[in-house]
Each structure stands twice: as C-alpha cells, then as structure tokens.
Design a protein around this motif. Structure first.
Motif, short mmCIF file in Angstrom:
data_model
loop_
_atom_site.label_atom_id
_atom_site.label_comp_id
_atom_site.label_asym_id
_atom_site.label_seq_id
_atom_site.Cartn_x
_atom_site.Cartn_y
_atom_site.Cartn_z
N ILE A 52 0.85 -1.20 0.00
CA ILE A 52 0.00 0.00 0.00
C ILE A 52 0.89 1.25 0.00
CG2 ILE A 52 -1.70 1.33 1.30
CD1 ILE A 52 -2.98 -1.28 2.17
N LEU B 156 1.68 4.13 1.65
CA LEU B 156 1.26 5.53 1.66
C LEU B 156 2.35 6.42 2.22
CD1 LEU B 156 -2.39 5.25 3.02
CD2 LEU B 156 -1.69 5.71 0.68
N LYS B 157 2.36 7.66 1.74
CA LYS B 157 3.26 8.67 2.30
C LYS B 157 2.44 9.93 2.57
CE LYS B 157 5.79 7.62 -1.17
NZ LYS B 157 6.63 7.16 -2.21
N ALA B 158 2.94 10.74 3.51
CA ALA B 158 2.24 11.99 3.79
C ALA B 158 2.35 12.89 2.56
CB ALA B 158 2.86 12.67 5.00
N ARG C 45 -7.16 -3.22 5.97
CA ARG C 45 -6.24 -2.08 6.11
C ARG C 45 -6.75 -0.88 5.32
NH1 ARG C 45 -0.93 -5.19 4.65
NH2 ARG C 45 -0.04 -3.13 4.31
N ARG D 204 -9.48 0.76 7.13
CA ARG D 204 -8.94 1.53 8.25
C ARG D 204 -8.32 2.84 7.75
NH1 ARG D 204 -5.80 -2.26 10.04
NH2 ARG D 204 -7.45 -3.48 10.99
N ILE D 205 -7.64 2.77 6.62
CA ILE D 205 -7.03 3.98 6.06
C ILE D 205 -8.12 4.99 5.72
CG2 ILE D 205 -5.86 4.90 4.02
CD1 ILE D 205 -4.11 2.32 4.11
N ASN E 185 -9.78 6.40 8.83
CA ASN E 185 -8.94 7.22 9.71
C ASN E 185 -8.25 8.38 9.01
OD1 ASN E 185 -8.76 5.91 12.56
ND2 ASN E 185 -8.75 4.21 11.10
N LEU E 186 -8.53 8.53 7.73
CA LEU E 186 -7.88 9.62 6.99
C LEU E 186 -8.27 10.96 7.63
CD1 LEU E 186 -6.09 9.89 4.47
CD2 LEU E 186 -8.18 10.33 3.17
N GLN E 187 -7.28 11.81 7.87
CA GLN E 187 -7.52 13.10 8.52
C GLN E 187 -7.55 14.20 7.47
OE1 GLN E 187 -7.41 13.08 12.29
NE2 GLN E 187 -7.77 10.97 11.62
N ARG F 39 -4.30 15.73 7.01
CA ARG F 39 -3.15 14.90 6.66
C ARG F 39 -3.44 14.01 5.45
NH1 ARG F 39 -1.91 14.64 12.14
NH2 ARG F 39 -2.34 12.45 12.54
N VAL G 79 -2.66 11.92 1.97
CA VAL G 79 -1.58 10.96 1.70
C VAL G 79 -1.49 10.68 0.19
CG1 VAL G 79 -1.66 9.83 3.96
CG2 VAL G 79 -3.19 9.04 2.14
N SER H 109 3.58 13.26 10.19
CA SER H 109 3.46 12.78 8.81
C SER H 109 3.84 11.30 8.71
CB SER H 109 4.33 13.62 7.89
OG SER H 109 5.69 13.35 8.14
N ARG H 110 4.33 10.73 9.79
CA ARG H 110 4.71 9.31 9.74
C ARG H 110 3.57 8.40 10.20
NH1 ARG H 110 10.73 9.27 12.07
NH2 ARG H 110 10.63 7.11 11.37
N LEU I 208 -0.80 7.81 9.69
CA LEU I 208 -2.00 8.22 8.97
C LEU I 208 -2.89 9.01 9.93
CD1 LEU I 208 -3.55 7.58 6.15
CD2 LEU I 208 -4.98 6.21 7.63
N SER I 209 -3.01 8.50 11.14
CA SER I 209 -3.77 9.23 12.17
C SER I 209 -3.19 8.88 13.53
CB SER I 209 -5.25 8.87 12.11
OG SER I 209 -5.43 7.51 12.45
N VAL J 178 -2.87 4.96 13.52
CA VAL J 178 -2.92 4.09 12.34
C VAL J 178 -1.69 4.39 11.51
CG1 VAL J 178 -4.20 3.46 10.25
CG2 VAL J 178 -5.45 4.00 12.35
N SER J 179 -1.02 3.34 11.06
CA SER J 179 0.21 3.53 10.28
C SER J 179 -0.14 3.91 8.84
CB SER J 179 1.03 2.25 10.27
OG SER J 179 0.45 1.33 9.36
N LEU J 180 0.87 4.33 8.11
CA LEU J 180 0.66 4.68 6.70
C LEU J 180 0.38 3.44 5.85
CD1 LEU J 180 3.34 7.48 6.28
CD2 LEU J 180 0.86 7.75 6.16
N ALA J 181 0.55 2.26 6.45
CA ALA J 181 0.17 1.04 5.74
C ALA J 181 -1.22 0.57 6.17
CB ALA J 181 1.20 -0.06 5.99
N GLY J 182 -1.90 1.40 6.97
CA GLY J 182 -3.24 1.04 7.40
C GLY J 182 -3.29 0.09 8.58
N GLU J 183 -2.15 -0.12 9.26
CA GLU J 183 -2.15 -1.01 10.42
C GLU J 183 -2.51 -0.23 11.67
OE1 GLU J 183 -1.89 -4.05 10.05
OE2 GLU J 183 -0.68 -4.44 8.27
#
Lengths: 301, 457
Positions: free
Chosen positions: A18, A20-22, A170, A173-174, A177-179, A182, A184, B111-112, B114-115, B133-138
């Motif tokens: 996946i 993701l980066k900021a 996942r 969840r992304i 939880n996306l803000q 922030r 991505v 920025s490291r 997701l939330s 939550v990590s940037l990989a959705g974990e």
C-alpha cells in the motif's frame, strides 16, 4: 523532458504494497509537459464516451462543489505559471484553453476534471464501507467505471490478490482514519503493451510481446499511477486522484539512474507471486520482460 | 507546551517527590510504631499510604505493588491498600504529547502516521498509550514515556533503599538485600523501551508456534528508547469474563497458563508481572474468546537455564516426597545455609506455590480465596516461622517467581478456572532438558539481539 518521475518499483517496499506517504498539499496536483495533450484527450473522451468516463450519484453534488472550489483556489495559487483565474474562468495557459467554472449544466466534478491531468474519484462512507459515489475517469488502468460505480471497496478491489485477507481491512482503516489535515499519496506500477491512456480493459489474447516475440521500445510501457487521497473538510467525502504516467521502456536507457531503476523493476517482477502476476497480466511474459530489463541493467555496467 | 501544562507537569513531578517523602515518613512511622506499641491503626495508615500512592502512575506504584507481595516488608493492611492501587496519573495533554513525540521522532513526526489519537487510550508502565494508524493502514499502540522518568525512577529507588534499610533494622524474617537489587535492576530496565522491544521480539520468537497467543509486532522505524510503537491488538479485558461460561473461562486460563509457563520451561524466560491488566482476550468472528493478547513486556526476566532446572527439581522432589532432591533444588535456587527447620518452612511456601501443579485432578487454584488474600495465609505462616528460625537471605530469582506465581494464581481465581493444572504443567515440561533450554535460549536471544545469560554461573 521529465521521464520516470516516479519509480515505485525501485525502492525496498515489496511489490503491491500500500505504501502511503504523507502528502504535502503544495504537491497535491502535479501538472507536467503532457498537460495540454492529456486535457485534449479528456475533452475527446468526455465528448465521445461520456457514459464510460463519467458517473455520479446525485447526493455527491455538494462534495463535487467542494472539490471544484478546492482546485479553483489551489491551482492558480500553487501553479501561477500554468493557471490563471479570470472571473468565472480558469485559463490553463500551456494548453491554451479556458474552463468555465460556473456552468450550471455541467457537473462540478467533470468541470474540475477538465482542469487537471488527474482523474478524480469521490468516495462516500456508507453503512457497508466506502462507495464510489462519483468519478471522472478518463485514464483507467484496466478497470471499468460502470462496473465499479456505486460499489463499496470490497467490490471495487475484488480482483486484487490478497485483498480480502490482508488489504481490505487495512484499506478500510485507512479510509476511516484519513484526517482532513493529513492527506496521503502513493504510486503503483504496471507494464502495458500500449501507450493508450484510456485503457479500461486488456486487449483479448496474448500480450503484444508474445505475439511479436520481443519486448521492444514501441510495445512496452511502464505505467505508473500517482494517487492521492484527501478527506474533504466540509462533506467528509474522500477525493481520490489518479495521475497516469506512461514511459516507454527505452526511457530506462536515457535516465541517469536507468540501470538502478531497471534493476528495481526486474527484482519486483521476479518477486511477484502467481496471483499477482495474473492480476498484472504478466504470467506468460514475465521472463521476456526480465530479459529486456537485464539489458538496461547491463547498459552502463 | 502551554503554561497550564507546564504547571501540571511540574505538579506531577513534585507529586512524585512528595509521595516519595510521604512514603519515607510512613515507613518511619511504621518502624516507630513497631518499636513503641503494637496497638496501631494499620488500616488508617494503609489508607493514608494508598491515597498518597494512588494519585500517580509512577515507578513507585510498581515498587509498592511488588513490596506488597513480600511478607513482613509491609503490614497486611498496607498490602491490601497497595493491591487496590489503580492508575490515576494525570495524562499528558495533547500539546505536550506533540512535543514529546517531536523529541522522539523529529518535527515531522505526524506525517509518519495516517492518524494519531490525541487522547491517551491507556496508562502504561512509565508512560501512556495512544492509538494510531500507520501509513500502511495497520492499527498501532504508541507507548510514549513520561518525561524525566529516569530521574523519577532513581528518586524512587532511593526511597526504596531507605525503606529496605529501615526494614532491615526491624529484625526481619527475610533478608531483602538481593530483592532490593532485583527490583532496582528490573525498574531501570523498564525505562528502556528499546529493551522492551527486544523482549517483545523474544516472546514472538518463543511463542511463535502457539496459535492461541497473540503478541504485537514492533514498528522499529517508529520506536526509540522512550517510544514504543506496536501493532494494536483488539481484545476485551479479562475482568469482563467473570460471568461467561466455564468453557470460555477455562480456555482463557489455559492460554494464560501456556503464555506464562511455556517460555519458562522452554527458554527460561518469564513475564514478571502477570496481572489481569497485562492481557486481553482475543475474540473470534462471532465475539467469543479464542485466545489471549499479551500486552506488556516491560518486566521480563531471563533466567540462567539451570534455574529452571531448580524449579523442576523442586517440583519433582515435592511430587515424590524426596527430601534430598528438594534440598538440592533450594540450593540451585540460591538459598544458602539451610537447616532442617528452614527447609520445613520453605516447604510450606513451596507446597502452596506448587499445590495446584502437584494434584492430578481438575480443581480451582484456591477455592473461596479472593485474589487479594491469595497466598496471604501461607506467607503469614512462613513469615512467623522464619521470624523464629531465620533470617533467611532470599535469592533474587525468588522475588519474580513468587510474585508471578501469585499474580498468575490471582488471574486463575478471577476467571474461576477449573483445570487440571498438573497436566498442563507436565505438558509444558514434556521432554524437558536443561541443555536444550540453554541452547534454545541462546539461539532466541541471539535472534532478537539480547545479550546472552551467563549459564556457567
């Protein structure tokens, strides 16, 4: 000319991560030298294949308005050399076109889409997850808008290997939880045998490389999607942008980092398991591609 | 950091100091009371002490809880109050958390993720846990250490030394010198989240083939010595299962037994702090418990392999009523200068600890005894006898084994588990061999980057 701007295959991440980066909002939209050509192609597709490249749910209109407003504010501010606002028109200078942003009969998302190379997809939270609520999708990479429209993420990603077990939860969840503050982004890659941007379906039959018996500059393209995800502050919809970058394999021979990129792409191809290969349509042609990439690896070695 | 936060932080730190001083005073009063009169209001003093300690979540609290399990160190009434201690530390507020996170991961730390939830989800040892939550959705559990904990721990350890030195002047039944050293070593270790990360990897390695136990994965890129980022494990508190069907409670207890004894028997490693709060029940798709989540690895004790041999020898000696074997086992444990009377006294304790493991039948751990009182009667008996025949210098391994056994027993009592503990233990001991334990331990420690034990001692 910028080539191989994004090379997701050259890092340490496993294929199909996946990853993701900021996103720095200053880099939200990425116009490049193909802007004029791609906007023209969008106009053609919106004209000739409207029902295939545009769809919307009526309840997505407020979010569409929000997207248009964000772009109208963002583009002239961040890219003043490219975009200029003049009343209700936005001039796209390199393309020598001007877009009326206040045309009541045009859906706002479609209007927004005519300003940028990116395809624009709006996702809405429903009881069963996030659903595709509206899209201007002119440059699909092997997916058909009509088949995915109105469906939730599980339906959209059905063919993705490992989706149900690993990726689905996942991704949900992304999205959940996306803000707003922030956003991505991510990039993915695939290999196509045609430079067509509008590519909803794979041509039936074997890939060109097998038919021709060779991977050549004219029939092999690295197709990268640069995707951004941004939660809209007012409506809570998620805007998903997709920009397609298409480079011929020969670009590896011209790029200063070509051998390293070729090596990365080759490694990723070799790591793909059977299901991933099938998903990318490379089961029969992987070895040919690996051999072709080895030539670029060796070129400067 | 806002002014109010600075004030509250300063307040928090000064509270540590105050409670430390208060503790010393309380101990002095206990000592004085002992000398002057036996007519003292223990309950009122215990309440006072509990109030003072209960207002914070510092290292001192853990020390207090540890002390509560050492007979004679504190009167029973104190122990009861201390057993009730809960975490009421004022959590770090958001501006302060941001600052602490920036100090650990750099100014672009947000920025490291997701939330990252602003409110702490839980208090933890020496810090607090935030969901993210990590940037990989974990889903993640991010444990952030309170500021200046190193100096707080050292301050508390000084108080502890004072308490132990007063205790030693009270003509005690137990010589606590090694216990004090052990507590100090473990507390200092607990400051080091990098070490805790390695402990987690060790447990993942040791319990890799036990499907009913889940251990979080550490996210190294988001962890430092004072920040530990792990996968978030969904689960429900064990306290919520009190009224569930026996089969469910037994299932949890069996997993708990495995989670504790298996690493000990196979790798000579224990979780030194097995209380209810360090575990949650893992649920299957239908909401029924199907396993156990292990959550806290700050208090892991790695023993020399030969010590496991001592524990097993003591068990076998008691099982076959073989006194020579029992005595040999105590010596392996590190007890010194044991006469016959002391051996009899230690056997009271050993039969209590090993009791459920010796009887080949389905039973509860201790019918009708509350977790707070569990072991108290035997401790009292042992204490009284030691007072007459002692003192005895207690080896440092003992303190964590003892505390762990009582903590584990408390969880089984809470769950009302009815199991054949004898069989479970013997399953864990199957093909037990010290040389193999040593080899397995060495391999696992090397894999996860922990310095090896000196097994030759």
């Amino acid at each position: 000319m910028a080539e191989l701007t994004h090379a997701p295959y050259a890092g340490a991440a496993p294929p199909m991560a996946i990853g993701l980066k900021a996103l720095d909002l200053a880099e939200w939209i990425e116009p490049d030298e193909h802007l004029a050509a791609e906007l023209a192609e969008k106009e053609r597709l919106l004209e000739e294949r409207h029902s295939e490249v545009y769809a919307e749910r009526p309840d997505s209109r407020p979010a569409q308005e929000e997207v248009l407003a964000l772009l109208v504010e963002h583009l002239p501010r961040v890219h003043p050399d490219i975009y200029r606002r003049d009343g209700s028109r936005i001039h796209v200078i390199p393309a020598a076109v001007s877009v009326d942003i206040d045309k009541p009969q045009e859906p706002p998302l479609q209007c927004a889409s005519r300003l940028v190379q990116e395809d624009l997809v709006l996702m809405a939270r429903g009881s069963s997850g996030w659903q595709l609520a509206a899209a201007s999708l002119c440059f699909p990479s092997t997916w058909v808008l009509a088949e995915k429209f109105g469906r939730d993420m599980d339906g959209i990603h059905e063919p993705v290997p490992g989706y149900a077990e690993h990726i689905g939860p996942r991704l949900l969840r992304i999205f959940d939880n996306l803000q707003v503050e922030r956003p991505v982004w991510r990039v993915n890659w695939s290999i196509y045998d045609s430079p067509e941007l509008y590519a909803p379906r794979r041509r039936p039959g074997p890939r060109v490389w097998l038919r021709d018996g060779v991977v050549a500059d004219a029939n092999c393209f690295i197709r990268v999607e640069r995707q951004t995800l941004r939660k809209l502050p007012a409506t809570g919809f998620i805007l998903f942008t997709i920009k397609v970058l298409l480079d011929p394999l020969a670009a590896l021979g011209r790029h200063p980092e070509g051998p390293r990129l070729a090596n990365g792409l080759k490694a990723q191809l070799q790591q793909l398991d059977a299901a991933q290969l099938a998903y990318k349509g490379l089961v029969e042609s992987r070895d040919l591609l690996v051999a072709a990439l080895s030539r670029y690896e060796a070129a400067s070695a | 950091m806002t002014r109010r936060e600075e004030a509250s932080l300063a307040g928090q730190l000064s509270r540590y100091a105050r409670v430390g001083a208060g503790m010393g005073t309380a101990v002095a009063r206990v000592a004085a009371g002992r000398l002057i009169s036996s007519e003292r209001d223990f309950e009122a003093e215990a309440k006072l002490l509990g109030d003072a300690l209960g207002s914070l979540k510092g290292p001192l609290m853990k020390v207090a809880q540890l002390m509560a399990t050492i007979p004679d160190l504190l009167p029973a009434e104190y122990a009861e109050e201390l057993a009730k201690l809960q975490s009421h530390a004022p959590p770090m507020g958001w501006p302060f958390v941001r600052r602490r996170m920036a100090a650990e991961l750099g100014p672009d730390w947000e920025s490291r993720f997701l939330s990252f939830e602003r409110e702490a989800a839980a208090a933890a040892s020496l810090g607090q846990v935030h969901r993210a939550v990590s940037l990989a959705g974990e889903p993640l559990a991010v444990k952030l250490q309170y500021p200046d904990m190193a100096s707080a721990v050292e301050a508390d350890l000084r108080q502890l030394q004072l308490l132990f030195s007063l205790h030693r002047r009270m003509d005690p039944a137990i010589d606590t010198t090694e216990i004090a050293e052990e507590i100090a070593a473990r507390l200092r270790e607990e400051l080091d989240y990098d070490r805790e990360a390695r402990h987690i990897r060790l447990y993942r390695d040791v319990l890799a083939d036990v499907p009913e136990i889940s251990i979080p994965a550490v996210d190294d890129a988001l962890s430092t010595r004072r920040l530990l980022t792990m996968g978030w494990l969904d689960g429900r508190r064990l306290t919520e299962f009190k009224d569930h069907p026996l089969a469910e409670r037994n299932g949890l207890a069996r997993a708990m037994f495995k989670a504790w004894w298996r690493p000990f028997c196979s790798h000579a490693v224990i979780h030194g702090d097995p209380h209810l709060g360090n575990y949650t029940a893992r649920l299957d798709g239908s909401g029924r418990p199907d396993g156990l989540n292990l959550l806290d690895f700050g208090c892991i004790r790695i023993f020399p392999a030969r010590f496991v041999g001592g524990v097993v020898e003591l068990y076998r000696g008691l099982q076959h009523d073989d006194r020579a074997r029992v005595v040999g086992a105590y010596e392996i444990w590190g007890f010194k200068g044991l006469g016959n009377e002391l051996i009899d006294i230690l056997n009271i304790w050993a039969r209590f600890i090993y009791g459920p493991l010796l009887e080949d039948r389905v039973r509860t751990i201790a019918d009708g005894i509350s977790p707070a009182h569990y072991g108290r009667r035997e401790a009292f008996q042992v204490h009284r006898a030691l007072k007459e025949k002692g003192p005895v210098r207690v080896p440092r391994e003992f303190v964590f084994m003892d505390r762990a056994a009582i903590g584990l027993g408390g969880v089984f009592i809470h769950l009302g588990a009815e199991l054949n503990f004898h069989r479970l233990f013997n399953e864990a001991l199957e093909r037990f061999d010290i040389a193999e334990v040593r080899a397995r331990q060495e391999q696992s420690l090397a894999r996860v980057g922990i310095e090896p034990m000196d097994n030759r001692q």
